[in-house]
Design a protein around this motif. Sequence first.
Motif, PDB file in Angstrom:
ATOM      1  N   ILE A  43       0.551  -1.103  -0.019  1.00 42.21           N
ATOM      2  CA  ILE A  43       0.331   0.013   0.041  1.00 42.21           C
ATOM      3  C   ILE A  43       0.519   0.977   0.151  1.00 42.21           C
ATOM      4  CG2 ILE A  43      -1.157   1.285   1.748  1.00 42.21           C
ATOM      5  CD1 ILE A  43      -2.807  -1.180   2.371  1.00 42.21           C
ATOM      6  N   LYS A  44       1.760   1.239   0.580  1.00 37.25           N
ATOM      7  CA  LYS A  44       2.649   2.186   0.521  1.00 37.25           C
ATOM      8  C   LYS A  44       3.637   2.573  -0.294  1.00 37.25           C
ATOM      9  CE  LYS A  44       3.766   2.117   5.932  1.00 37.25           C
ATOM     10  NZ  LYS A  44       4.414   1.621   6.943  1.00 37.25           N
ATOM     11  N   LEU A  78      -3.321  16.320   0.364  1.00 37.76           N
ATOM     12  CA  LEU A  78      -3.234  14.332   1.621  1.00 37.76           C
ATOM     13  C   LEU A  78      -4.322  13.974   1.759  1.00 37.76           C
ATOM     14  CD1 LEU A  78      -2.641  13.891   4.734  1.00 37.76           C
ATOM     15  CD2 LEU A  78      -4.142  15.855   5.681  1.00 37.76           C
ATOM     16  N   ALA A  79      -5.627  14.853   1.108  1.00 35.23           N
ATOM     17  CA  ALA A  79      -7.016  13.254   1.735  1.00 35.23           C
ATOM     18  C   ALA A  79      -6.932  12.563   0.487  1.00 35.23           C
ATOM     19  CB  ALA A  79      -7.842  14.754   1.134  1.00 35.23           C
ATOM     20  N   MET A  83      -7.231   8.570   1.114  1.00 39.98           N
ATOM     21  CA  MET A  83      -8.356   8.184   0.103  1.00 39.98           C
ATOM     22  C   MET A  83      -8.474   6.974  -0.293  1.00 39.98           C
ATOM     23  SD  MET A  83     -11.005   9.058   1.999  1.00 39.98           S
ATOM     24  CE  MET A  83     -12.066   8.346   0.536  1.00 39.98           C
ATOM     25  N   THR A  84      -6.924   6.737  -0.659  1.00 41.66           N
ATOM     26  CA  THR A  84      -6.156   6.143  -1.816  1.00 41.66           C
ATOM     27  C   THR A  84      -5.560   4.975  -0.887  1.00 41.66           C
ATOM     28  OG1 THR A  84      -5.493   7.718  -3.423  1.00 41.66           O
ATOM     29  CG2 THR A  84      -4.351   5.306  -3.145  1.00 41.66           C
ATOM     30  N   GLY A  85      -5.527   5.326   0.261  1.00 46.35           N
ATOM     31  CA  GLY A  85      -5.255   4.408   1.812  1.00 46.35           C
ATOM     32  C   GLY A  85      -6.256   2.955   1.908  1.00 46.35           C
ATOM     33  N   TYR A  86      -6.788   3.963   1.999  1.00 51.50           N
ATOM     34  CA  TYR A  86      -8.417   3.485   2.736  1.00 51.50           C
ATOM     35  C   TYR A  86      -9.059   2.668   1.687  1.00 51.50           C
ATOM     36  CZ  TYR A  86     -12.872   2.647   4.844  1.00 51.50           C
ATOM     37  OH  TYR A  86     -14.427   2.020   4.799  1.00 51.50           O
TER      38      TYR A  86
END
Length: 108
Positions: A43-44, A78-79, A83-86
């Motif tokens: 994910i990172k 940042l948002a 959201m991509t991470g979530y």
Amino acid sequence: MAFNANFFGGESETTLENTLIDYLQKQKPETLERIAQSATPEIKEIITHNVQGLLGMLPTEGFNVQIVADKQHMANLLASAMMTGYFLCQMEKRKALEENLSDTDSVE
């Protein structure tokens, strides 16, 4: 990797209107650190490539790259990363669930 709640500085009109920033600033640093550390290396890597694609990626050798952005654009970035991470975390869980379900089908 952790979110610095003071990154956006004082309360500008933009930060007062942004409920996500307000929410993040109210979180304990330990909570944000724990969430950031829970992301898998995959994910990172995807988020890194996504942010680099948004910002543009030039090799560091031979280029003195500087990026200038206002607070609102950084908040949007940042948002987007959050959201991509979530989304990616949810897809990882879905993939694992589908793999587990397909394993139970073959047990029959």
